[in-house]
Write an enzyme that holds these catalytic residues in place. Structure first.
Site, PDB file in Angstrom:
ATOM      1  N   GLY A 203       0.844  -1.208  -0.017  1.00  8.92           N
ATOM      2  CA  GLY A 203      -0.177  -0.108  -0.144  1.00  8.92           C
ATOM      3  C   GLY A 203       0.892   0.927   0.092  1.00  8.92           C
ATOM      4  N   ASP A 246      -3.531  -6.932  -4.770  1.00 12.73           N
ATOM      5  CA  ASP A 246      -4.487  -6.449  -4.019  1.00 12.73           C
ATOM      6  C   ASP A 246      -4.082  -7.190  -2.630  1.00 12.73           C
ATOM      7  OD1 ASP A 246      -6.662  -5.972  -2.468  1.00 12.73           O
ATOM      8  OD2 ASP A 246      -8.034  -6.282  -3.925  1.00 12.73           O
ATOM      9  N   MET A 247      -3.717  -6.132  -1.424  1.00 17.73           N
ATOM     10  CA  MET A 247      -3.434  -6.582  -0.450  1.00 17.73           C
ATOM     11  C   MET A 247      -4.407  -7.353   0.497  1.00 17.73           C
ATOM     12  SD  MET A 247      -3.057  -3.081   2.114  1.00 17.73           S
ATOM     13  CE  MET A 247      -4.577  -2.105   1.913  1.00 17.73           C
ATOM     14  N   HIS A 264      -4.469   2.516   9.866  1.00 19.22           N
ATOM     15  CA  HIS A 264      -5.482   3.476  10.298  1.00 19.22           C
ATOM     16  C   HIS A 264      -6.598   3.800   9.327  1.00 19.22           C
ATOM     17  CE1 HIS A 264      -3.557   7.573   8.981  1.00 19.22           C
ATOM     18  NE2 HIS A 264      -3.653   6.798   8.142  1.00 19.22           N
TER      19      HIS A 264
END
Length: 368
Positions: A203, A246-247, A264
């Site tokens: 990300g 895609d994580m 977060h």
């Protein structure tokens, strides 16, 4: 029972009703390049509104100068501009006000590295952000709802994916965060990169953060992992390989993983899914390095640092479903719920933290 209300403090109370006014006035000054125009005139320079307007394209210089004067006055009483009052050289019976930069305004100018706080001012006052905050009350009325989704009918990331100019602005804000809270001092305090040979930034946006780490630790092979739509626009960076995926689906095998300002954005269940995929991707001696700039203290105190954290906590709640700033204990619970055996904490300058999640074993196993 009598009323408990009072308007005795009405003078200061007007400030509560006009937060938006100063925010949008500051945005206008940034977009008009006011601070840079003053700065270009030299250290300690003070200019009149007419002199500033002469460097701004407009359709009516006289009226533009009068309107800018009103903007400058408001900024000056908020300590963003200093003032000098002198006799008007064209009419000694009148006074003119000249405006200069205060220490508080210097963050709005680009520094020697080309970084300024201006992108954060502009992004935070974008119309789509304001529309999301109009829906904030629904986090209480309908606790499972998303203010952003209510305002725009799609998630933050889906909304941004179709707006390249906003994406560029957002990347500048993220770059500002990395610059401010992930500078060389981090490497002086946190030595955990020294034992890492391969690091995947999951990300990681356009790869700026992992490129910075590799530049400081050239023994690391850097990988920037993000969605195909992000990777397709990512620049070539020395020592960094871009990988798309895609994580939430699958994270490729790697020695160690970096999660900077990722957790977060998500609720606990999504965080567990990310961390579980991280756990699967790394070897027994591997670790996940979490970097968070806004870790929630256990005790809330009225300090500038606490205000900054609470601002971002509400921003996360507004823009991202389940987004929140967490305490160290909450991070530890998330990590251990998916199998990590140990959490290590490294406080950094300016209130940031590096948090290590260890899968088990030790990095020394790498050399065996």
């Amino acid at each position: 029972m009598g009323s408990l209300g009072s308007l005795e403090n009405h003078t200061s109370a007007w400030g509560l009703a006009n937060f938006l006014t100063i925010q949008m006035t500051l945005r206008a000054a940034v977009e008009l390049n006011v601070f840079n125009i003053i700065a270009k005139s030299g250290l300690g320079a003070h200019l009149t509104s007419k002199e500033i307007v002469s460097q701004i394209p407009n359709t009516n210089p006289t009226l533009a100068s009068e309107n800018l004067e009103r903007i400058l006055k408001l900024l000056s009483v908020h300590s963003l501009l200093s003032t000098i009052v002198r006799p008007n050289p064209l009419d000694k019976t009148k006074q003119e006000t000249r405006y200069g930069l205060t220490k508080e305004a210097l963050c709005l100018l680009q520094n020697e590295d080309g970084v300024s706080f201006s992108p954060a001012v502009v992004f935070g006052s974008e119309m789509f952000v304001a529309h999301s905050f109009y829906m904030l009350k629904y986090k209480v009325l309908e606790p499972e709802s998303s203010p952003f989704l209510k305002a725009h009918g799609e998630s933050f990331y889906d909304y941004m994916s179709n707006k390249p100019e906003l994406c560029q602005l957002f990347d500048k804000v993220m770059g500002l965060n990395s610059y401010l809270y992930f500078d060389h001092k981090v490497f002086e305090v946190y030595k955990g990169f020294e034992e890492v040979k391969e690091l995947m930034d999951v990300g990681g946006g356009d790869g700026t953060a992992i490129a910075k780490i590799v530049s400081m630790c050239p023994h690391i092979h850097g990988i920037n992992f993000n969605l195909p739509s992000v990777i397709s626009k990512a620049p070539k960076l020395q020592g960094v390989k871009h990988v798309s995926g895609d994580m939430f689906e699958l994270i490729p095998k790697t020695q160690s993983i970096l999660l900077m300002l990722v957790l977060h954005n998500w609720d606990d269940e999504h965080c567990k899914k990310i961390l579980r995929n991280c756990w699967k991707a790394i070897p027994d001696y591997g670790k996940v390095i979490v970097v968070e700039h806004y870790v929630m203290p256990e005790l809330v105190e009225n300090t500038p640092e606490m205000k900054r954290i609470l601002y971002y906590d509400v921003i996360m709640m507004t823009l991202f479903p389940g987004g929140k700033e967490r305490t160290i204990a909450e991070f530890d619970i998330l990590a251990k719920s998916v199998g990590f055996v140990e959490t290590k904490i490294f406080p950094l300058p300016r209130g940031s933290y590096v948090i290590e999640f260890l899968k088990g074993g030790s990095m020394g196993s790498l050399d065996k």
